[in-house]
Design a protein around this motif. Sequence first.
Motif, PDB file in Angstrom:
ATOM      1  N   PHE A 226       0.947  -1.150   0.002  1.00  0.00           N
ATOM      2  CA  PHE A 226      -0.105  -0.086  -0.206  1.00  0.00           C
ATOM      3  C   PHE A 226       0.770   1.294   0.096  1.00  0.00           C
ATOM      4  N   ASP A 227       2.301   1.212  -0.020  1.00  0.00           N
ATOM      5  CA  ASP A 227       3.039   2.212  -0.302  1.00  0.00           C
ATOM      6  C   ASP A 227       2.762   3.436   0.988  1.00  0.00           C
ATOM      7  N   LEU A 228       2.802   2.822   2.158  1.00  0.00           N
ATOM      8  CA  LEU A 228       2.492   3.965   3.384  1.00  0.00           C
ATOM      9  C   LEU A 228       3.401   4.665   3.673  1.00  0.00           C
ATOM     10  N   VAL A 229       3.204   5.738   4.248  1.00  0.00           N
ATOM     11  CA  VAL A 229       4.284   6.660   4.596  1.00  0.00           C
ATOM     12  C   VAL A 229       4.872   6.125   5.955  1.00  0.00           C
ATOM     13  N   TRP A 230       4.282   5.725   6.726  1.00  0.00           N
ATOM     14  CA  TRP A 230       4.531   4.811   7.977  1.00  0.00           C
ATOM     15  C   TRP A 230       3.735   3.997   8.460  1.00  0.00           C
ATOM     16  N   ILE A 231       4.078   2.868   9.421  1.00  0.00           N
ATOM     17  CA  ILE A 231       3.518   2.041  10.325  1.00  0.00           C
ATOM     18  C   ILE A 231       3.441   2.500  11.749  1.00  0.00           C
ATOM     19  N   GLU A 232       2.681   3.043  12.425  1.00  0.00           N
ATOM     20  CA  GLU A 232       2.710   3.640  13.695  1.00  0.00           C
ATOM     21  C   GLU A 232       2.619   2.745  14.870  1.00  0.00           C
ATOM     22  N   GLU A 233       3.273   2.963  15.867  1.00  0.00           N
ATOM     23  CA  GLU A 233       3.047   1.950  17.097  1.00  0.00           C
ATOM     24  C   GLU A 233       2.410   0.526  16.906  1.00  0.00           C
ATOM     25  N   PRO A 234       3.503  -0.161  15.868  1.00  0.00           N
ATOM     26  CA  PRO A 234       2.873  -1.583  15.760  1.00  0.00           C
ATOM     27  C   PRO A 234       2.998  -2.427  16.916  1.00  0.00           C
ATOM     28  N   LEU A 235       3.878  -1.926  18.031  1.00  0.00           N
ATOM     29  CA  LEU A 235       4.350  -2.680  19.134  1.00  0.00           C
ATOM     30  C   LEU A 235       3.997  -1.998  20.333  1.00  0.00           C
ATOM     31  N   ASP A 236       4.346  -2.407  21.585  1.00  0.00           N
ATOM     32  CA  ASP A 236       4.436  -1.881  22.958  1.00  0.00           C
ATOM     33  C   ASP A 236       5.169  -0.590  22.847  1.00  0.00           C
ATOM     34  N   ALA A 237       4.895   0.425  23.384  1.00  0.00           N
ATOM     35  CA  ALA A 237       5.686   1.876  23.408  1.00  0.00           C
ATOM     36  C   ALA A 237       6.963   1.446  23.875  1.00  0.00           C
ATOM     37  N   TYR A 238       7.210   0.694  24.646  1.00  0.00           N
ATOM     38  CA  TYR A 238       8.600   0.084  25.345  1.00  0.00           C
ATOM     39  C   TYR A 238       9.392  -0.588  24.916  1.00  0.00           C
ATOM     40  N   ASP A 239       8.979  -1.346  23.610  1.00  0.00           N
ATOM     41  CA  ASP A 239       9.543  -2.135  23.003  1.00  0.00           C
ATOM     42  C   ASP A 239      10.580  -1.703  21.957  1.00  0.00           C
ATOM     43  N   ALA A 240      11.539  -1.000  22.615  1.00  0.00           N
ATOM     44  CA  ALA A 240      12.418  -0.451  21.658  1.00  0.00           C
ATOM     45  C   ALA A 240      13.148  -1.550  20.738  1.00  0.00           C
ATOM     46  N   GLU A 241      13.444  -2.757  21.255  1.00  0.00           N
ATOM     47  CA  GLU A 241      14.316  -3.593  20.713  1.00  0.00           C
ATOM     48  C   GLU A 241      13.546  -4.133  19.264  1.00  0.00           C
ATOM     49  N   GLY A 242      12.205  -4.425  19.826  1.00  0.00           N
ATOM     50  CA  GLY A 242      11.122  -4.777  18.751  1.00  0.00           C
ATOM     51  C   GLY A 242      10.876  -3.840  17.742  1.00  0.00           C
ATOM     52  N   HIS A 243      10.646  -2.712  17.995  1.00  0.00           N
ATOM     53  CA  HIS A 243      10.663  -1.761  16.835  1.00  0.00           C
ATOM     54  C   HIS A 243      12.062  -1.568  16.214  1.00  0.00           C
ATOM     55  N   ALA A 244      13.133  -1.459  16.689  1.00  0.00           N
ATOM     56  CA  ALA A 244      14.271  -1.452  15.747  1.00  0.00           C
ATOM     57  C   ALA A 244      14.229  -2.571  14.965  1.00  0.00           C
ATOM     58  N   ALA A 245      13.810  -3.725  15.524  1.00  0.00           N
ATOM     59  CA  ALA A 245      13.868  -5.097  14.379  1.00  0.00           C
ATOM     60  C   ALA A 245      12.959  -4.884  13.207  1.00  0.00           C
ATOM     61  N   LEU A 246      11.944  -4.151  13.437  1.00  0.00           N
ATOM     62  CA  LEU A 246      11.012  -3.770  12.475  1.00  0.00           C
ATOM     63  C   LEU A 246      11.439  -2.947  11.413  1.00  0.00           C
ATOM     64  N   ALA A 247      12.133  -2.061  11.836  1.00  0.00           N
ATOM     65  CA  ALA A 247      12.512  -0.804  11.154  1.00  0.00           C
ATOM     66  C   ALA A 247      13.743  -1.429  10.248  1.00  0.00           C
ATOM     67  N   LEU A 248      14.370  -2.310  10.742  1.00  0.00           N
ATOM     68  CA  LEU A 248      15.498  -3.183   9.716  1.00  0.00           C
ATOM     69  C   LEU A 248      14.757  -3.984   8.719  1.00  0.00           C
ATOM     70  N   ALA A 249      13.739  -4.543   9.144  1.00  0.00           N
ATOM     71  CA  ALA A 249      13.264  -5.658   8.211  1.00  0.00           C
ATOM     72  C   ALA A 249      12.269  -5.034   6.972  1.00  0.00           C
ATOM     73  N   LEU A 250      11.439  -4.050   7.403  1.00  0.00           N
ATOM     74  CA  LEU A 250      10.642  -3.300   6.616  1.00  0.00           C
ATOM     75  C   LEU A 250      11.059  -2.314   5.828  1.00  0.00           C
ATOM     76  N   ASP A 251      10.615  -2.023   4.534  1.00  0.00           N
ATOM     77  CA  ASP A 251      10.817  -0.898   3.723  1.00  0.00           C
ATOM     78  C   ASP A 251      10.063   0.143   4.437  1.00  0.00           C
ATOM     79  N   THR A 252       8.841  -0.066   4.844  1.00  0.00           N
ATOM     80  CA  THR A 252       7.803   0.919   5.296  1.00  0.00           C
ATOM     81  C   THR A 252       8.553   1.537   6.690  1.00  0.00           C
ATOM     82  N   PRO A 253       8.518   2.668   6.519  1.00  0.00           N
ATOM     83  CA  PRO A 253       9.226   3.346   7.918  1.00  0.00           C
ATOM     84  C   PRO A 253       8.099   3.169   9.110  1.00  0.00           C
TER      85      PRO A 253
END
Length: 377
Positions: A226-253
């Motif tokens: 869907f060529d999104l500008v971003w995906i917001e708060e996919p995980l718990d707000a305090y899961d920094a490591e999980g968000h970092a892994a997603l940021a690396l794995a996905l093209d969508t910011p």
Amino acid sequence: MTYTPDAIRHVKLSTATLPLATPISDAKVFTGRQKPMTEVVFLFAEILTEQGVCGLGFSYSKRAGGPAQYAHAREVAGSMIGEDPNDIAKLYNKLLWAGASVGRSGVATQALAALDIALYDLKAKRAGLPLAKLLGAYRDSVRTYNTSGGFLNASIDEVKERATQSLAEGIGGIKIKVGLPDSAEDLRRVAAVREHIGHDVPLMVDANQQWDRATALRMGRKLEQFDLVWIEEPLDAYDAEGHAALALALDTPIATGEMLASVAEHERLIATRACDIIQPDAPRVGGITQFLRLATLADQAGLDLAPHFAMEIHLHLAAAYPREPWVEHFDWLDPLFNERLETRDGRMVVPDRPGLGVTFSDQARAWTTDSVEFGTR
């Protein structure tokens, strides 16, 4: 020209409850973690100086916490009387340490945010400048997207109708909520909105922290189409490591940060590269003093910025961010102010009025449930 000293002579705190026309539900309601939102509670601060300049600021709480913010502010605000209102950093420190036994984040600093923001509004008015210009603006307008039309309590037809209206009003992008227990329904809603607005209109989605890591990765991959500008708060707000892994794995910011309540909490997001777009909320992190600290760190890390909610404040802060940001358009707060922010050609225009450029409406006064005053008028 020499500097003429000034002093704070009067501080008024008020708490007001803004009723929402329709109960609002995001994914947290559909997962059973919260009830629909029916109101927003505000803490207003009005600061008057010996020279007759008045600054206005506010903080807020959704669902719970508003009375606590007001109670904490009542305990510490009196210590501002007699101080120079231009010494904002000094005053923030004074207020912070006055209540430090209950911490330096969350309610304790959200209570200070209204006072801190009022001081910045006052300082910009004294200078005869819009707040963005006082801070040092990079632009006179900011890209804007609408969120208030995309909640999950609305049918997909209602979401599409509101998206059409927002774009006609000069708003540039559309954000819709996802995170339902039925992920297939999320995808159907995103597909329907993308088809409706076309592929040239910026589209964002917000899961409001309701996915686990596996679901977020799976959904992130499915949402790539869907060529999104971003995906917001996919995980718990305090899961920094999980968000970092997603940021690396996905093209969508990946975007996150709105639920964090201090600069220190955001520092972990930045250090772990947990997002591409950081979304601080000035009232939640303690005001403009703290937001500016955070923005400097975010810029040094190369992050884009999209502040959360409170566009009346965040328009000015986003205009002063070095990288081209986004500001979130919500119409919920319109009844609180006499002025309206202008949107055109996909952007929100920084008003030419001094300070924040807003004044409290009679309706805001009517919704006030309690107030307290310090000093003399």
